[in-house]
Design an enzyme around this catalytic site. Structure first.
Site, mmCIF file in Angstrom:
data_model
loop_
_atom_site.group_PDB
_atom_site.id
_atom_site.type_symbol
_atom_site.label_atom_id
_atom_site.label_comp_id
_atom_site.label_asym_id
_atom_site.label_seq_id
_atom_site.Cartn_x
_atom_site.Cartn_y
_atom_site.Cartn_z
ATOM 1 N N ASP A 125 0.867 -1.167 0.000
ATOM 2 C CA ASP A 125 0.000 0.000 0.000
ATOM 3 C C ASP A 125 0.914 1.231 0.000
ATOM 4 O O ASP A 125 2.104 1.116 0.313
ATOM 5 C CB ASP A 125 -0.877 -0.038 1.266
ATOM 6 C CG ASP A 125 -1.563 1.268 1.515
ATOM 7 O OD1 ASP A 125 -2.272 1.737 0.610
ATOM 8 O OD2 ASP A 125 -1.376 1.846 2.607
ATOM 9 N N ASP A 157 -0.224 5.193 0.734
ATOM 10 C CA ASP A 157 -0.496 6.264 1.701
ATOM 11 C C ASP A 157 -0.624 5.696 3.104
ATOM 12 O O ASP A 157 -1.475 4.852 3.367
ATOM 13 C CB ASP A 157 -1.762 7.020 1.309
ATOM 14 C CG ASP A 157 -1.581 7.701 -0.035
ATOM 15 O OD1 ASP A 157 -0.518 8.298 -0.238
ATOM 16 O OD2 ASP A 157 -2.484 7.609 -0.876
HETATM 17 C C1 XBP Z 1 -5.317 6.162 0.442
HETATM 18 C C2 XBP Z 1 -6.404 6.966 -0.115
HETATM 19 C C3 XBP Z 1 -6.093 7.920 -1.159
HETATM 20 C C4 XBP Z 1 -5.448 9.237 -0.747
HETATM 21 C C5 XBP Z 1 -5.796 10.294 -1.716
HETATM 22 O O1 XBP Z 1 -4.881 5.267 -0.535
HETATM 23 O O2 XBP Z 1 -7.549 6.805 0.229
HETATM 24 O O3 XBP Z 1 -7.325 8.222 -1.704
HETATM 25 O O4 XBP Z 1 -5.911 9.664 0.526
HETATM 26 O O5 XBP Z 1 -5.321 10.012 -2.987
HETATM 27 P P1 XBP Z 1 -3.920 4.002 -0.188
HETATM 28 P P2 XBP Z 1 -6.122 10.554 -4.270
HETATM 29 O O6 XBP Z 1 -3.847 3.857 1.323
HETATM 30 O O7 XBP Z 1 -4.616 2.829 -0.827
HETATM 31 O O8 XBP Z 1 -2.576 4.291 -0.824
HETATM 32 O O9 XBP Z 1 -6.627 11.932 -3.937
HETATM 33 O O10 XBP Z 1 -5.094 10.576 -5.391
HETATM 34 O O11 XBP Z 1 -7.259 9.601 -4.524
#
Ligand code: XBP
Length: 256
Positions: free
Chosen positions: A9, A11
């Site tokens: 993953d 973020d």
């Molecule tokens: C986490 C999310 C993402 C980011 C925002 O994704 O929910 O939506 O907060 O990114 P992960 P975008 O943990 O799966 O990496 O604004 O580009 O959607």
């Protein structure tokens, strides 16, 4: 079944970039669009229950500004505002404001050195992943990953399994040959629904979540001199997550 790939993953797992990255970029995009909306940390932490930036934005508008009626319609407005948010976010990344989490680069390097394949399964916009990797590890880092499955490449975002299934399909591997690394309950649900065993590194926004079913839950991957805290599971006394620990967890999960 041998361990052949790690699927990360992004973020919250590769970088702690929700509160100080995505949240800041959303607020910048709001200000630039002349909107007086502002997401403080508690508000944003609650909004993180909605995965995907566009989905989060739409949820917020429909809940907190139900009479908001942009001229071109809500779909176009959300798409355009989110594009601006991505620009703000990647600018923030390029300024060097968002480092990788403790132990991430070490684990990536050791996994590669041992011949494991690397992949990403993320809800975020693909451009955000490539800029993060280039900015933190270096210009060649994107090529370390055989697969970057992200954003709108799948219809249903986490906690649906789609993005992990896409990553597995593109890797051409069975889930039993892989481990996933996540930071949220929804991410764990997504990975498990795709058949993947999962290691969790919590962060400030996710520490309280339910990680039942994870192989191991730690506060960080750790580095020499920066030991991790084990929150659930058996790390066998290890002070950091390294390939030896991941191989042992994987082997035990296979029942052997
Ligand atoms: C986490 C999310 C993402 C980011 C925002 O994704 O929910 O939506 O907060 O990114 P992960 P975008 O943990 O799966 O990496 O604004 O580009 O959607």
């Amino acid at each position: 079944m041998a361990l052949e790939a790690l699927i990360f993953d992004v973020d919250g797992t590769l970088a702690d970039n929700e509160r100080d990255g995505h949240r800041v970029a959303f607020n910048q995009a709001f200000a630039e669009a002349g909107l007086d909306w502002e997401w403080d940390v508690p508000t944003y932490d609650r909004l993180l229950e909605v995965f995907g930036g566009k989905e989060r934005l739409r949820f917020y508008i429909e809940r907190d500004h139900p009479d908001f009626d942009p001229p071109g319609g809500l779909d176009t407005f959300v798409r355009d505002l989110h594009r601006e948010k991505t620009r703000c976010y990647t600018e923030l990344l390029k300024s060097g404001a968002l480092p990788l989490r403790c132990g991430v680069e070490r684990l990536l390097r050791y996994a590669r050195a041992e011949g494991l394949r690397l992949a990403v399964a993320s809800t975020t916009t693909p451009e955000n992943v490539t800029v993060l990797l280039e900015q933190t590890v270096g210009p060649g880092a994107v090529a370390w990953f055989d697969v970057i499955a992200a954003g709108d490449m799948v219809e249903r975002k986490k906690p649906a399994p789609d993005v992990y299934l896409l990553a597995l399909d593109r890797l051409g591997l069975d889930p039993a040959n892989c481990l996933a690394l996540e930071d949220t309950e929804a991410g764990l649900a997504s990975a498990r629904a795709a058949g993947l065993r999962t290691v969790i590194t919590v962060n400030g926004a996710t520490r309280h979540q339910d990680f039942t079913g994870a192989l191991l839950v730690v506060d960080q991957l750790g580095d020499p001199g920066k030991p991790m805290e084990v929150l659930a599971g058996d790390a066998g006394g290890a002070r950091l997550v390294d390939m030896a620990l991941l191989r042992r967890l994987h082997r035990e999960a296979q029942g052997g």
